[in-house]
Structure formats: structure tokens, C-alpha cells
Design an enzyme around this catalytic site. Structure first.
Site, PDB file in Angstrom:
ATOM      1  N   CYS A   9      -5.171  -9.655   3.157  1.00 22.79           N
ATOM      2  CA  CYS A   9      -6.308  -8.839   3.594  1.00 22.79           C
ATOM      3  C   CYS A   9      -7.547  -9.637   3.989  1.00 22.79           C
ATOM      4  CB  CYS A   9      -6.672  -7.836   2.507  1.00 22.79           C
ATOM      5  SG  CYS A   9      -5.412  -6.568   2.313  1.00 22.79           S
ATOM      6  N   LEU A  46      -7.163  -0.832  -2.778  1.00 24.30           N
ATOM      7  CA  LEU A  46      -6.465  -1.379  -3.947  1.00 24.30           C
ATOM      8  C   LEU A  46      -6.372  -2.896  -3.898  1.00 24.30           C
ATOM      9  CD1 LEU A  46      -3.371  -2.390  -3.108  1.00 24.30           C
ATOM     10  CD2 LEU A  46      -2.927   0.038  -3.104  1.00 24.30           C
ATOM     11  N   GLY A  84      -7.192 -16.001  -0.069  1.00 23.07           N
ATOM     12  CA  GLY A  84      -5.979 -15.934   0.766  1.00 23.07           C
ATOM     13  C   GLY A  84      -5.498 -14.505   0.754  1.00 23.07           C
ATOM     14  N   GLY A 119     -12.901 -21.515  -6.692  1.00 29.06           N
ATOM     15  CA  GLY A 119     -11.501 -21.938  -6.625  1.00 29.06           C
ATOM     16  C   GLY A 119     -11.179 -22.546  -5.275  1.00 29.06           C
ATOM     17  N   VAL A 127       0.825  -1.207   0.000  1.00 30.58           N
ATOM     18  CA  VAL A 127       0.000   0.000   0.000  1.00 30.58           C
ATOM     19  C   VAL A 127       0.863   1.262   0.000  1.00 30.58           C
ATOM     20  CG1 VAL A 127      -1.663   1.334   1.359  1.00 30.58           C
ATOM     21  CG2 VAL A 127      -1.977  -1.128   1.071  1.00 30.58           C
ATOM     22  N   PHE A 165     -15.451 -11.322  -8.252  1.00 25.50           N
ATOM     23  CA  PHE A 165     -15.368 -12.150  -7.036  1.00 25.50           C
ATOM     24  C   PHE A 165     -16.365 -13.308  -7.067  1.00 25.50           C
ATOM     25  CE2 PHE A 165     -12.238 -10.324  -4.112  1.00 25.50           C
ATOM     26  CZ  PHE A 165     -11.834  -9.262  -4.908  1.00 25.50           C
TER      27      PHE A 165
HETATM   28  N1  LIG Z   1      -1.843  -5.316   0.645  1.00 25.15           N
HETATM   29  C1  LIG Z   1      -3.044  -4.959   0.222  1.00 25.15           C
HETATM   30  O1  LIG Z   1      -3.513  -5.393  -0.843  1.00 25.15           O
HETATM   31  C2  LIG Z   1      -3.881  -3.992   1.016  1.00 25.15           C
HETATM   32  C3  LIG Z   1      -4.994  -3.407   0.433  1.00 25.15           C
HETATM   33  C4  LIG Z   1      -5.767  -2.519   1.184  1.00 25.15           C
HETATM   34  C5  LIG Z   1      -5.432  -2.260   2.500  1.00 25.15           C
HETATM   35  N2  LIG Z   1      -4.340  -2.866   3.061  1.00 25.15           N
HETATM   36  C6  LIG Z   1      -4.005  -2.536   4.447  1.00 25.15           C
HETATM   37  O2  LIG Z   1      -2.916  -1.606   4.432  1.00 25.15           O
HETATM   38  C7  LIG Z   1      -2.018  -1.848   5.533  1.00 25.15           C
HETATM   39  C8  LIG Z   1      -0.619  -2.119   5.007  1.00 25.15           C
HETATM   40  O3  LIG Z   1      -0.665  -3.297   4.236  1.00 25.15           O
HETATM   41  P1  LIG Z   1       0.568  -3.752   3.319  1.00 25.15           P
HETATM   42  O4  LIG Z   1       0.133  -5.018   2.644  1.00 25.15           O
HETATM   43  O5  LIG Z   1       1.044  -2.616   2.516  1.00 25.15           O
HETATM   44  O6  LIG Z   1       1.658  -4.087   4.463  1.00 25.15           O
HETATM   45  P2  LIG Z   1       3.111  -4.673   4.316  1.00 25.15           P
HETATM   46  O7  LIG Z   1       3.270  -5.678   5.384  1.00 25.15           O
HETATM   47  O8  LIG Z   1       3.347  -5.089   2.889  1.00 25.15           O
HETATM   48  O9  LIG Z   1       4.065  -3.442   4.596  1.00 25.15           O
HETATM   49  C9  LIG Z   1       4.045  -2.726   5.765  1.00 25.15           C
HETATM   50  C10 LIG Z   1       5.365  -1.954   5.924  1.00 25.15           C
HETATM   51  O10 LIG Z   1       5.275  -1.169   7.116  1.00 25.15           O
HETATM   52  C11 LIG Z   1       6.549  -1.172   7.751  1.00 25.15           C
HETATM   53  N3  LIG Z   1       6.371  -0.798   9.157  1.00 25.15           N
HETATM   54  C12 LIG Z   1       5.918  -1.543  10.194  1.00 25.15           C
HETATM   55  N4  LIG Z   1       5.846  -0.804  11.317  1.00 25.15           N
HETATM   56  C13 LIG Z   1       6.273   0.446  10.991  1.00 25.15           C
HETATM   57  C14 LIG Z   1       6.429   1.664  11.717  1.00 25.15           C
HETATM   58  N5  LIG Z   1       6.098   1.750  13.006  1.00 25.15           N
HETATM   59  N6  LIG Z   1       6.913   2.732  11.061  1.00 25.15           N
HETATM   60  C15 LIG Z   1       7.247   2.672   9.748  1.00 25.15           C
HETATM   61  N7  LIG Z   1       7.112   1.553   9.011  1.00 25.15           N
HETATM   62  C16 LIG Z   1       6.633   0.450   9.617  1.00 25.15           C
HETATM   63  C17 LIG Z   1       7.065  -2.578   7.523  1.00 25.15           C
HETATM   64  O11 LIG Z   1       8.460  -2.641   7.671  1.00 25.15           O
HETATM   65  C18 LIG Z   1       6.584  -2.841   6.088  1.00 25.15           C
HETATM   66  O12 LIG Z   1       7.562  -2.467   5.142  1.00 25.15           O
HETATM   67  C19 LIG Z   1      -2.643  -2.994   6.314  1.00 25.15           C
HETATM   68  O13 LIG Z   1      -3.464  -2.483   7.322  1.00 25.15           O
HETATM   69  C20 LIG Z   1      -3.514  -3.710   5.262  1.00 25.15           C
HETATM   70  O14 LIG Z   1      -4.579  -4.404   5.846  1.00 25.15           O
HETATM   71  C21 LIG Z   1      -3.563  -3.713   2.347  1.00 25.15           C
END
Ligand SMILES: NC(=O)c1ccc[n+]([C@@H]2O[C@H](COP(=O)([O-])OP(=O)(O)OC[C@H]3O[C@@H](n4cnc5c(N)ncnc54)[C@H](O)[C@@H]3O)[C@@H](O)[C@H]2O)c1
Length: 407
Positions: free
Chosen positions: A248, A140, A245, A241, A11, A237
């Protein structure tokens, strides 16, 4: 604008890249110094279509650091840190820590939470730091993240301070998407409601798939196509399958169920969606056993490791769950994935052609390149668990969600 993005995961990195491409100057912060070093060198640990090219194009406007003091002077700080579940409950410690760190270096920066957090989180943190926080949940999809950020279906912004809301709204104005300005709590719940609904849709069609496997003349792909043409339902959706997973849907559905339970509310439909999802791998293993009999010593080639196509994200990958189940029954696994090259205990190959002859090929994700004829040279038995094979050209392939005459 000068914008900070905290947390360089899927994100954060995508958000920072798109905002830089729109002419903003973006300061990227992550406490993982290794990640920051990689990013400074232009090494991406994330595979996301178009991300590398867009980041490279805008590199003069993006700065990477693990030092929070660089947030100083930015107008808005987007918090994009993880919110995993621990024992079924959301762990908000990363968000709390990021918010407190941002506030401690710049008390004027508008802290905006993009991470998925349960209702009440932003308000509680606002009271704690004595300053309003904005909620701006992210919708996203990995594999389509750049396009989803540039062309979202909607922008949701929650909070109390109208100046802050307007500023965040301005950042996303270029998308042209409709904007919902609301409370922090509504914004937070819109995200959970959306993800839980999508998860329910997947489990719903997987239940219909189970039924199709027992009714001669039915096939879930056609049933889903017919259902999806109804605009009230929609086609997305509705692909049967091995279940949902990724980073999220599993954690968000679980977190919402336990959050509701703590408030005395039982979310029966979402709980059922989780239960149905938890049975998918057992179901897939049964299909494979029906084809191969005892799995001990059988050679199975698995196509697809990441939790879905067009990403290298293996968090909560159903394919990995399947591989572990097959290995625990004595099957020998060879696998191929376009973006995942190493998996503990699994022999990975660099391309489909390098797979050796096997007892069965199992398609476990929807990468476009799995539509090749090369897979039929590896085994006479092909099991399609993600419905990627064209039935007309390959009618003998065993498909999840279709009646199989041998049953
Ligand atoms: N991945 C997705 O498709 C998606 C989509 C929508 C929402 N989200 C939400 O967005 C959030 C982030 O998801 P993601 O998949 O990008 O996470 P991720 O695990 O890929 O990345 C998170 C990053 O945050 C860093 N981090 C952790 N603690 C920190 C801190 N205190 N200060 C600075 N950096 C720090 C980590 O080192 C890591 O690089 C989550 O809450 C997730 O549920 C994710």
C-alpha cells in the site's frame, strides 16, 4: 444481507469473512481459479491472524466462485481488486474490469469500490455504466486486519445516491465506528491522504533516526516515545527502521504524487517522504559494512522477510531489498521468517535455532519471536534494524537510530 465480494486478496477475503461472521450471506468472486479452488478446499494462501478460524466458523455462509454470474441477486458488491502502479501511475484496469463485469450480470447490485483509487475514478465509472457507484475505502492493516475490520477508527462512504449510501452504512453499523458520508472524490482522497500521512510519519522519524546516529546520548526510540506521548502527534507509525514497504504505502504515495503532478500540483512533502524511504536500504547496508567491512564472502543471517510482522505478504518488502543489496556485494545470506518459507536464491531455515554461526545477525522485521536469546548464539554481532531488542538486556547490539560509540 446478501453481499458479493470481488477480489479474494487480503482486503476481499477479510471483508468477506467478517461480513459472514455478522450473519450476511457472502458470495466471493475471483478470476484466479486456482485461488478459488484453494479457498473451496479451505487452503489459505494468506497468513493473517484469526482469518482461518473465522472463515472456518462461517463457512456455511460463504461461497467461492470465479463465475461473475453468481453476483446476481446480491444487494451490494464490494470491489476489492488490485490497483498497482505502473511507471509511477495507478493502473485502474482491474477495477474497471470488475465494475463492468459486475454491472453486466446484475444491473441492480450496488457496486461499492473498496480498492484504493485516485479521486474521480468512481464518478468516471458511474458515468460510464450509467449508474451511481459507492466509494468505501479500506483502512485495514495487514497483520491486524480482522480486528481493524471489526473495530475501524472510522467508516468512509462516498457517493451521490442516498439510498445506496444508507445501505452500505447499514452493513458497517455493527462496528459502532463514526461514519463520514461524503462525495466519491472526498472518500477517495481521504484514503490517499491517510496513507500518505502515515508514510510521511515513518520517513519523518527515520530522518530523526539519522540525526540521532550522529548525536552522542541520543536514541530515536526514546525520542519517538517522548514525541508520541503528545496527543497531537500520536505514537503510531513513529518507529524508526528500514522504511515502509508492503502493498500500500509505496504504491499509494507514488500514485498520488503523479496524479497531483498531472493536475499541476507538486506534493513536495510526500515526494520527500518517498525519497527518504528510498535511501533506507543504502543506509542499512552502510551500517552493516561498518560492522563487517567488505561484505564479499561474509555470512549474514537475516531475520524477517515479509514486509512487516504477522503477515506473509512480501510485496515491496524492504527486507528483500536489503537481502538483494547484500547479495550483490557478495554476502552469503541465510534467512528465517515465521510465515515465509521460500525466497529465490536465499537459504531459508525453519526456525531460528537452525541458523548456522555467522558473521552477523540482522533483524529486519518486528516478529515477536525475534526477541529470543537464541539469536545471540549465532553471532557476537547483532544489528537491530527494527528496534526490537531490549537495550537493557542486550546493550551491545548495534541499533538503527542510536548513537554508536564506535562511529
Ligand atoms: N492489502 C492491504 O493491506 C490493503 C489495505 C487497504 C486497502 N487496500 C487496497 O485494496 C485493494 C486490494 O488489495 P489487496 O492487497 O487485497 O489485493 P490482492 O492483490 O491481495 O488481491 C486482489 C485479488 O483480486 C483478484 N482480481 C484481480 N482482478 C480481478 C477481477 N477483475 N475480478 C475478480 N477478481 C480479480 C486477484 O486475483 C486477487 O486475488 C487495492 O486497491 C489496495 O490498495 C489494501
Amino acid at each position: 444481507m446478501r453481499i458479493a465480494v470481488v477480489g479474494m486478496g487480503f482486503v476481499g477475503l477479510v471483508t468477506a469473512t467478517v461480513l459472514a461472521d455478522r450473519g450476511n450471506t457472502v458470495t466471493c468472486i475471483d478470476i484466479n481459479e486456482k485461488r478459488i479452488d484453494w479457498l473451496k478446499k479451505g487452503d489459505l494462501y494468506i497468513y493473517e491472524p484469526l482469518l482461518r478460524e473465522l472463515l472456518l466458523k462461517n463457512k456455511t455462509r460463504v461461497d467461492f466462485s470465479s463465475d461473475y454470474s453468481n453476483i446476481k441477486g446480491n444487494e451490494v458488491a464490494f470491489i476489492c481488486v488490485p490497483t498497482p502502479t505502473v511507471d509511477g501511475r495507478i493502473d485502474l484496469s482491474y477495477v474497471r474490469s470488475a465494475v463492468l463485469s459486475a454491472k453486466s450480470v446484475d444491473s441492480d447490485v450496488i457496486i461499492t469500490v473498496k480498492s484504493t483509487v485516485v479521486p474521480g475514478t468512481a464518478s468516471a465509472l458511474s458515468s460510464h455504466i450509467g449508474r451511481d457507484i459507492v466509494s468505501n475505502p479500506e483502512f485495514l492493516r495487514e497483520g491486524n486486519a480482522i480486528d481493524d475490520t471489526i473495530h475501524p477508527n472510522r467508516i468512509v462512504i462516498g457517493g451521490k445516491n442516498s439510498d445506496y449510501l444508507e445501505k452500505v452504512k447499514r452493513i458497517w453499523e455493527f462496528t459502532g465506528a463514526p461514519v463520514i458520508l461524503t462525495t466519491n472524490e472526498n472518500a477517495e482522497l481521504i484514503k490517499y491522504g491517510s496513507n500518505s500521512f502515515l508514510a510521511t510519519k515513518i520517513s519523518f522519524i527515520n530522518e530523526i533516526a539519522n540525526l540521532c546516529e550522529n548525536i552522542p546520548g541520543t536514541d530515536v526510540a526514546t525520542v519517538a516515545q517522548g514525541m508520541g506521548m503528545d496527543h497531537r502527534i500520536g505514537k503510531d507509525f513513529l518507529r524508526a527502521g528500514i522504511g515502509f514497504g508492503g502493498s500500500c504505502l509505496p504504491k499509494d504515495t507514488t500514485a498520488l504524487v503523479s496524479y497531483a503532478k498531472e493536475r499541476g500540483v507538486e506534493l513536495k512533502i510526500i515526494k520527500s517522504a518517498i525519497d527518504v524511504n528510498n535511501e533506507r536500504i543504502e543506509h542499512a547496508v552502510e551500517m552493516i559494512k561498518k560492522e563487517l567491512g567488505n561484505l564479499n564472502g561474509k555470512n549474514v543471517c537475516v531475520l524477517g522477510i515479509s514486509f512487516k510482522e504477522d503477515t506473509n505478504d512480501v510485496r515491496e518488502s524492504k527486507s528483500l531489498e536489503l537481502i538483494n543489496a547484500l547479495m550483490s556485494m557478495g554476502a552469503k545470506i541465510q534467512a528465517y521468517d515465521p510465515s515465509v518459507k521460500e525466497v529465490d536464491g536465499v537459504e531459508m531455515v525453519g526456525k531460528i535455532e537452525e541458523l548456522t554461526q555467522c558473521d552477523c545477525v540482522v533483524i529486519a522485521s518486528e516478529w515477536k519471536e525475534f526477541e529470543t536469546n537464541a539469536i545471540y548464539e549465532k553471532s557476537k554481532k547483532v544489528i537491530d534494524l527494527k528496534r526490537v531488542v531490549n537495550i537493557q538486556t542486550h546493550p551491545t547490539v548495534l541499533r538503527i537510530g542510536a548513537y554508536n560509540a564506535k562511529d
